[in-house]
Design a protein around this motif. Structure first.
Motif, mmCIF file in Angstrom:
data_model
loop_
_atom_site.group_PDB
_atom_site.id
_atom_site.type_symbol
_atom_site.label_atom_id
_atom_site.label_comp_id
_atom_site.label_asym_id
_atom_site.label_seq_id
_atom_site.Cartn_x
_atom_site.Cartn_y
_atom_site.Cartn_z
ATOM 1 N N ARG A 164 30.859 -52.043 -52.069
ATOM 2 C CA ARG A 164 31.481 -52.751 -53.057
ATOM 3 C C ARG A 164 32.774 -52.925 -53.139
ATOM 4 O O ARG A 164 33.352 -53.973 -53.393
ATOM 5 C CB ARG A 164 30.484 -52.429 -54.467
ATOM 6 N N GLU A 165 33.483 -51.680 -53.202
ATOM 7 C CA GLU A 165 34.818 -51.792 -53.049
ATOM 8 C C GLU A 165 35.696 -52.358 -52.202
ATOM 9 O O GLU A 165 36.477 -52.986 -52.150
ATOM 10 C CB GLU A 165 35.533 -50.141 -53.263
ATOM 11 N N VAL A 166 34.826 -52.305 -51.006
ATOM 12 C CA VAL A 166 35.702 -53.034 -49.744
ATOM 13 C C VAL A 166 35.525 -54.485 -49.728
ATOM 14 O O VAL A 166 36.533 -54.974 -49.658
ATOM 15 C CB VAL A 166 34.910 -52.481 -48.245
ATOM 16 N N ALA A 167 34.492 -54.760 -50.295
ATOM 17 C CA ALA A 167 34.095 -56.415 -50.719
ATOM 18 C C ALA A 167 35.018 -56.804 -51.732
ATOM 19 O O ALA A 167 35.750 -57.756 -51.541
ATOM 20 C CB ALA A 167 32.574 -56.762 -51.247
ATOM 21 N N GLU A 168 35.528 -55.909 -52.640
ATOM 22 C CA GLU A 168 36.334 -56.575 -53.752
ATOM 23 C C GLU A 168 37.627 -56.314 -53.188
ATOM 24 O O GLU A 168 38.531 -57.336 -53.410
ATOM 25 C CB GLU A 168 36.491 -55.441 -54.852
ATOM 26 N N VAL A 169 38.090 -55.456 -52.230
ATOM 27 C CA VAL A 169 39.526 -55.431 -51.856
ATOM 28 C C VAL A 169 39.723 -56.458 -50.732
ATOM 29 O O VAL A 169 40.772 -57.214 -50.831
ATOM 30 C CB VAL A 169 39.743 -54.091 -51.139
ATOM 31 N N LEU A 170 38.713 -56.818 -50.060
ATOM 32 C CA LEU A 170 38.805 -57.995 -49.124
ATOM 33 C C LEU A 170 38.499 -59.150 -49.603
ATOM 34 O O LEU A 170 38.417 -60.357 -48.953
ATOM 35 C CB LEU A 170 38.027 -57.782 -47.659
ATOM 36 N N SER A 171 38.111 -59.462 -50.862
ATOM 37 C CA SER A 171 37.642 -60.608 -51.579
ATOM 38 C C SER A 171 36.660 -61.363 -50.603
ATOM 39 O O SER A 171 36.656 -62.389 -50.228
ATOM 40 C CB SER A 171 38.870 -61.643 -51.838
ATOM 41 N N THR A 172 35.644 -60.428 -50.274
ATOM 42 C CA THR A 172 34.507 -60.951 -49.258
ATOM 43 C C THR A 172 33.228 -60.414 -49.948
ATOM 44 O O THR A 172 33.098 -59.489 -50.533
ATOM 45 C CB THR A 172 34.631 -60.512 -47.826
ATOM 46 N N PRO A 173 32.106 -61.346 -49.748
ATOM 47 C CA PRO A 173 30.801 -60.811 -50.115
ATOM 48 C C PRO A 173 30.348 -59.578 -49.817
ATOM 49 O O PRO A 173 30.595 -59.438 -48.488
ATOM 50 C CB PRO A 173 29.870 -62.217 -49.720
ATOM 51 N N GLN A 174 29.506 -58.936 -50.395
ATOM 52 C CA GLN A 174 29.161 -57.465 -50.008
ATOM 53 C C GLN A 174 28.025 -57.712 -48.797
ATOM 54 O O GLN A 174 28.352 -56.783 -48.064
ATOM 55 C CB GLN A 174 28.431 -56.980 -51.193
ATOM 56 N N GLY A 175 27.352 -58.613 -48.753
ATOM 57 C CA GLY A 175 26.565 -58.647 -47.759
ATOM 58 C C GLY A 175 27.242 -58.928 -46.339
ATOM 59 O O GLY A 175 26.871 -58.353 -45.242
ATOM 60 N N THR A 179 27.473 -56.414 -42.974
ATOM 61 C CA THR A 179 27.443 -56.858 -41.382
ATOM 62 C C THR A 179 28.600 -56.399 -40.679
ATOM 63 O O THR A 179 28.173 -56.034 -39.492
ATOM 64 C CB THR A 179 27.232 -58.315 -41.475
ATOM 65 N N ARG A 180 29.948 -56.697 -41.076
ATOM 66 C CA ARG A 180 30.895 -56.376 -40.354
ATOM 67 C C ARG A 180 31.105 -54.796 -40.048
ATOM 68 O O ARG A 180 31.212 -54.396 -39.103
ATOM 69 C CB ARG A 180 32.153 -56.386 -41.169
ATOM 70 N N LEU A 181 30.647 -53.987 -40.952
ATOM 71 C CA LEU A 181 30.555 -52.653 -40.983
ATOM 72 C C LEU A 181 29.726 -52.159 -39.789
ATOM 73 O O LEU A 181 29.675 -51.280 -38.818
ATOM 74 C CB LEU A 181 30.340 -51.637 -42.145
ATOM 75 N N ARG A 182 28.471 -52.738 -39.905
ATOM 76 C CA ARG A 182 27.211 -52.384 -38.938
ATOM 77 C C ARG A 182 27.779 -52.924 -37.447
ATOM 78 O O ARG A 182 27.642 -52.104 -36.601
ATOM 79 C CB ARG A 182 26.001 -53.123 -39.495
ATOM 80 N N ASP A 183 28.119 -54.008 -37.542
ATOM 81 C CA ASP A 183 28.393 -54.543 -36.121
ATOM 82 C C ASP A 183 29.748 -53.675 -35.363
ATOM 83 O O ASP A 183 29.859 -53.378 -34.364
ATOM 84 C CB ASP A 183 28.879 -56.077 -36.190
ATOM 85 N N GLY A 184 30.940 -53.344 -36.407
ATOM 86 C CA GLY A 184 31.939 -52.519 -36.099
ATOM 87 C C GLY A 184 31.399 -51.163 -35.602
ATOM 88 O O GLY A 184 32.079 -50.687 -34.718
#
Length: 196
Positions: A164-175, A179-184
């Motif tokens: 949730r915090e990463v999504a807020e910092v990057l202004s990107t949806p949590q889903g 996906t980015r984290l899993r792929d990364g």
């Protein structure tokens, strides 16, 4: 005021005394040993438990003492003391021996463990080189990620942010962050040669 009558009356002993039974045991009387066992097992086990403290080991030691009574009954002399005291003396000696043996065994194991750890070769230079190499590999693999994957991984795993915090910092949806984290992480795993 008078004490109740029952407290002034000594308990009635049933059957032959332990001393008589032990003399009969010395002559090989198995029935006498059964009776002696019934009389002495409780006090012997109680004393052993106070010394050994471990229930299973206490029972084992008490059994050894009662077997020793059977084997050494010919050494008992009624004029040197009661059968109970003789049995309790044997029990105390055997219990103390068990505790000392266990302590010595533990001390040996600890010493062996300490010696093994102390004698294990430690190469400080090799550790430093390995650590530096691993950091270099991680940096190299991170550089192979897309910018968005790298940002997400760095925020989540190096700065401790939640999804949730990463999504807020990057202004990107949590889903999308998940996906980015899993792929990364999959790409990092493959790059580092980690097998799951």
């Amino acid at each position: 005021m008078d004490e109740p009558v029952r407290s002034r009356i000594a308990p009635v002993q049933s059957g032959p005394s332990a001393e008589d039974l032990l003399v009969r045991v010395a002559k090989g009387d198995e029935r006498a040993f059964e009776q002696l066992y019934d009389k002495l097992a409780g006090p012997v086990l109680g004393l052993v438990r106070r010394v050994v403290r471990d229930g299973a080991q206490s029972e084992e030691v008490a059994q050894e003492v009662l077997v020793e009574l059977w084997k050494t009954a010919t050494r008992y002399s009624p004029d040197k003391g009661s059968a109970l005291n003789w049995a309790l003396t044997l029990a105390h000696r055997r219990a103390v021996d068990r505790v000392r043996s266990a302590r010595a065994s533990t001390d040996r194991e600890q010493k062996a463990t300490f010696e093994a750890a102390r004698n294990r070769p430690f190469d400080e230079v090799a550790e430093a080189v390995t650590s530096r190499w691993e950091r270099s590999q991680v940096r190299k693999c991170l550089s192979n990620l897309t910018e968005l994957q790298r940002e997400s991984v760095l925020l989540a795993y190096y700065q401790g942010y939640t999804y949730r915090e990463v999504a807020e910092v990057l202004s990107t949806p949590q889903g999308t962050i998940k996906t980015r984290l899993r792929d990364g992480l999959i790409r990092l795993r493959d790059c580092l040669g980690v097998t799951a």
